[in-house]
Motif scaffolding. Sequence first.
Motif, PDB file in Angstrom:
ATOM      1  N   ALA A   1       0.831  -1.206   0.000  1.00 35.73           N
ATOM      2  CA  ALA A   1       0.000   0.000   0.000  1.00 35.73           C
ATOM      3  C   ALA A   1       0.866   1.256   0.000  1.00 35.73           C
ATOM      4  CB  ALA A   1      -0.931  -0.011   1.212  1.00 35.73           C
ATOM      5  N   MET A   2       1.946   1.251   0.784  1.00 39.96           N
ATOM      6  CA  MET A   2       2.826   2.412   0.841  1.00 39.96           C
ATOM      7  C   MET A   2       3.573   2.613  -0.469  1.00 39.96           C
ATOM      8  SD  MET A   2       4.372   2.523   4.723  1.00 39.96           S
ATOM      9  CE  MET A   2       4.928   0.835   4.754  1.00 39.96           C
ATOM     10  N   LEU A   3       3.937   1.487  -1.119  1.00 45.14           N
ATOM     11  CA  LEU A   3       4.626   1.596  -2.396  1.00 45.14           C
ATOM     12  C   LEU A   3       3.716   2.236  -3.443  1.00 45.14           C
ATOM     13  CD1 LEU A   3       7.088   1.031  -4.128  1.00 45.14           C
ATOM     14  CD2 LEU A   3       6.193  -1.275  -4.551  1.00 45.14           C
ATOM     15  N   LYS A   4       2.443   1.834  -3.455  1.00 50.21           N
ATOM     16  CA  LYS A   4       1.482   2.418  -4.388  1.00 50.21           C
ATOM     17  C   LYS A   4       1.301   3.909  -4.112  1.00 50.21           C
ATOM     18  CE  LYS A   4      -1.178  -1.806  -5.231  1.00 50.21           C
ATOM     19  NZ  LYS A   4      -2.502  -2.472  -5.093  1.00 50.21           N
ATOM     20  N   GLN A   5       1.245   4.276  -2.821  1.00 53.21           N
ATOM     21  CA  GLN A   5       1.068   5.676  -2.456  1.00 53.21           C
ATOM     22  C   GLN A   5       2.282   6.505  -2.874  1.00 53.21           C
ATOM     23  OE1 GLN A   5       0.331   6.326   1.690  1.00 53.21           O
ATOM     24  NE2 GLN A   5       0.222   8.530   1.502  1.00 53.21           N
ATOM     25  N   PHE A   6       3.471   5.957  -2.686  1.00 48.56           N
ATOM     26  CA  PHE A   6       4.691   6.663  -3.052  1.00 48.56           C
ATOM     27  C   PHE A   6       4.770   6.845  -4.572  1.00 48.56           C
ATOM     28  CE2 PHE A   6       9.245   7.045  -3.946  1.00 48.56           C
ATOM     29  CZ  PHE A   6       9.593   8.041  -3.047  1.00 48.56           C
ATOM     30  N   MET A   7       4.337   5.825  -5.313  1.00 45.69           N
ATOM     31  CA  MET A   7       4.343   5.922  -6.777  1.00 45.69           C
ATOM     32  C   MET A   7       3.381   6.998  -7.245  1.00 45.69           C
ATOM     33  SD  MET A   7       4.506   1.860  -7.775  1.00 45.69           S
ATOM     34  CE  MET A   7       4.354   2.171  -9.529  1.00 45.69           C
ATOM     35  N   ALA A   8       2.238   7.124  -6.548  1.00 47.63           N
ATOM     36  CA  ALA A   8       1.270   8.156  -6.913  1.00 47.63           C
ATOM     37  C   ALA A   8       1.823   9.553  -6.647  1.00 47.63           C
ATOM     38  CB  ALA A   8      -0.025   7.937  -6.141  1.00 47.63           C
ATOM     39  N   MET A   9       2.642   9.696  -5.610  1.00 48.51           N
ATOM     40  CA  MET A   9       3.234  10.973  -5.250  1.00 48.51           C
ATOM     41  C   MET A   9       4.414  11.330  -6.155  1.00 48.51           C
ATOM     42  SD  MET A   9       3.136  10.413  -1.116  1.00 48.51           S
ATOM     43  CE  MET A   9       4.399  11.631  -0.842  1.00 48.51           C
ATOM     44  N   ASN A  10       5.017  10.285  -6.764  1.00 45.63           N
ATOM     45  CA  ASN A  10       6.179  10.508  -7.617  1.00 45.63           C
ATOM     46  C   ASN A  10       5.969   9.788  -8.954  1.00 45.63           C
ATOM     47  OD1 ASN A  10       8.393  11.707  -5.557  1.00 45.63           O
ATOM     48  ND2 ASN A  10       7.228  10.080  -4.538  1.00 45.63           N
ATOM     49  N   PRO A  11       5.059  10.281  -9.779  1.00 46.25           N
ATOM     50  CA  PRO A  11       4.694   9.605 -11.042  1.00 46.25           C
ATOM     51  C   PRO A  11       5.817   9.493 -12.042  1.00 46.25           C
ATOM     52  CG  PRO A  11       3.746  11.804 -10.949  1.00 46.25           C
ATOM     53  CD  PRO A  11       4.320  11.543  -9.594  1.00 46.25           C
ATOM     54  N   THR A  12       6.835  10.355 -11.946  1.00 49.76           N
ATOM     55  CA  THR A  12       7.919  10.330 -12.929  1.00 49.76           C
ATOM     56  C   THR A  12       8.959   9.263 -12.623  1.00 49.76           C
ATOM     57  OG1 THR A  12       9.156  12.006 -11.677  1.00 49.76           O
ATOM     58  CG2 THR A  12       7.646  12.788 -13.397  1.00 49.76           C
ATOM     59  N   MET A  13       8.923   8.699 -11.440  1.00 50.31           N
ATOM     60  CA  MET A  13       9.898   7.679 -11.048  1.00 50.31           C
ATOM     61  C   MET A  13       9.403   6.299 -11.474  1.00 50.31           C
ATOM     62  SD  MET A  13      10.992   8.935  -7.220  1.00 50.31           S
ATOM     63  CE  MET A  13      12.233   7.634  -7.113  1.00 50.31           C
ATOM     64  N   ASP A  14      10.312   5.482 -12.021  1.00 53.02           N
ATOM     65  CA  ASP A  14       9.976   4.122 -12.442  1.00 53.02           C
ATOM     66  C   ASP A  14      10.229   3.167 -11.282  1.00 53.02           C
ATOM     67  OD1 ASP A  14       9.422   1.792 -13.703  1.00 53.02           O
ATOM     68  OD2 ASP A  14      11.200   1.789 -14.995  1.00 53.02           O
ATOM     69  N   LEU A  15       9.166   2.755 -10.613  1.00 50.59           N
ATOM     70  CA  LEU A  15       9.280   1.844  -9.471  1.00 50.59           C
ATOM     71  C   LEU A  15       8.584   0.514  -9.749  1.00 50.59           C
ATOM     72  CD1 LEU A  15       8.490   4.407  -6.627  1.00 50.59           C
ATOM     73  CD2 LEU A  15      10.735   3.596  -7.369  1.00 50.59           C
ATOM     74  N   SER A  16       8.458   0.189 -11.038  1.00 51.04           N
ATOM     75  CA  SER A  16       7.730  -1.028 -11.394  1.00 51.04           C
ATOM     76  C   SER A  16       8.401  -2.285 -10.867  1.00 51.04           C
ATOM     77  CB  SER A  16       7.590  -1.124 -12.915  1.00 51.04           C
ATOM     78  OG  SER A  16       8.880  -1.091 -13.524  1.00 51.04           O
ATOM     79  N   ASN A  17       9.736  -2.241 -10.732  1.00 47.72           N
ATOM     80  CA  ASN A  17      10.457  -3.422 -10.253  1.00 47.72           C
ATOM     81  C   ASN A  17      10.962  -3.260  -8.819  1.00 47.72           C
ATOM     82  OD1 ASN A  17      10.217  -4.787 -12.758  1.00 47.72           O
ATOM     83  ND2 ASN A  17      11.939  -3.586 -13.574  1.00 47.72           N
ATOM     84  N   ALA A  18      10.452  -2.247  -8.136  1.00 45.66           N
ATOM     85  CA  ALA A  18      10.928  -1.980  -6.775  1.00 45.66           C
ATOM     86  C   ALA A  18      10.397  -3.017  -5.809  1.00 45.66           C
ATOM     87  CB  ALA A  18      10.493  -0.593  -6.333  1.00 45.66           C
ATOM     88  N   LYS A  19      11.235  -3.354  -4.861  1.00 43.79           N
ATOM     89  CA  LYS A  19      10.845  -4.279  -3.789  1.00 43.79           C
ATOM     90  C   LYS A  19      11.169  -3.646  -2.446  1.00 43.79           C
ATOM     91  CE  LYS A  19      11.549  -8.586  -6.374  1.00 43.79           C
ATOM     92  NZ  LYS A  19      12.261  -9.890  -6.383  1.00 43.79           N
ATOM     93  N   MET A  20      10.215  -3.694  -1.538  1.00 39.90           N
ATOM     94  CA  MET A  20      10.420  -3.115  -0.206  1.00 39.90           C
ATOM     95  C   MET A  20      10.860  -4.210   0.745  1.00 39.90           C
ATOM     96  SD  MET A  20       7.223  -0.485   0.068  1.00 39.90           S
ATOM     97  CE  MET A  20       7.940   0.343   1.488  1.00 39.90           C
ATOM     98  N   MET A  21      12.022  -4.015   1.334  1.00 41.02           N
ATOM     99  CA  MET A  21      12.589  -5.032   2.237  1.00 41.02           C
ATOM    100  C   MET A  21      12.177  -4.755   3.673  1.00 41.02           C
ATOM    101  SD  MET A  21      14.017  -6.806  -0.027  1.00 41.02           S
ATOM    102  CE  MET A  21      14.960  -7.945   0.963  1.00 41.02           C
TER     103      MET A  21
END
Length: 285
Positions: A265-285
């Motif tokens: 949920a936090m990753l989705k929220q962060f992506m919405a706040m930063n639309p220009t960043m490519d986080l499609s392959n990001a993993k939260m440890m």
Amino acid sequence: MAIISEVKDEGAKPSASSSPEPKPTSFVASFNPSNVVGFLEKVFDFIAKESDFLGKESVDKEIALIARVATDKYYKKKAEEMEKKKKKEEEITKKAEKEPTEAGGKDKQTNPNLRVPNKGNGLDLENYSWTQTIQEATVIVPVPPGTRSKSVECQMKKSHLKVGLRGQPPIIDGELFQAIKPDDCYWSMEDNDSISIVLSKQSQLEWWKSLVKGEPEIDTQKVEPESSRISDLDPETRLTVEKLMFDQRQKALGLPASDEIQKQAMLKQFMAMNPTMDLSNAKMM
């Protein structure tokens, strides 16, 4: 001592029109665990002095996101520690059950069978009974009718409990299953025929298997905390207990645990706040 500095992005390529990157600035401050807020104030004062970060429109959301991630890591660590301890106890029990102890090579269970808890999540024994919540344990010791308080001897130490009547062998005298906070413990007479003892647990994140070491143990997996008792817990302990109960149910159903759900949920929220960043392959440890 805490040192915070900006980290240079090795992957970034400087452009001709961009302004020179600011040099990393060191932040030095002493950290007092009893005054965390004071330390954070110094951090934000430093950030305000050295950058325009606090002037961003999204600063509140970004700081809140950082705090949520840190909080999640804290509770995840607590849950992992408890799970690790539980697994270790299970391994010890299984090993003891499989260990051959008789001449014929037959397996013999060396540990006593775990008992089903009473309605108070404790156990009823011959000379006393005990119940528990996540915060404290209550002991009831029957005595002859008409017994007065002055006839009672009750010693509650950090790791030891001794209870009895003057001039007679103690009814309880042994090492407690876990440490208590003696200053928060007390005892009283109930109807002149029983001694009631309330023990405040030092660690309020797990259930006791027995009151005194060496006595029969209960199966803590069959403990059933009442909702009303959970609501009486302090916010931090309640959150931990509810999180563990939820994760246990999710695990049984083969579903993701709370920390995984929150991270996504936090990753989705962060992506919405930063639309220009490519986080499609990001993993939260």
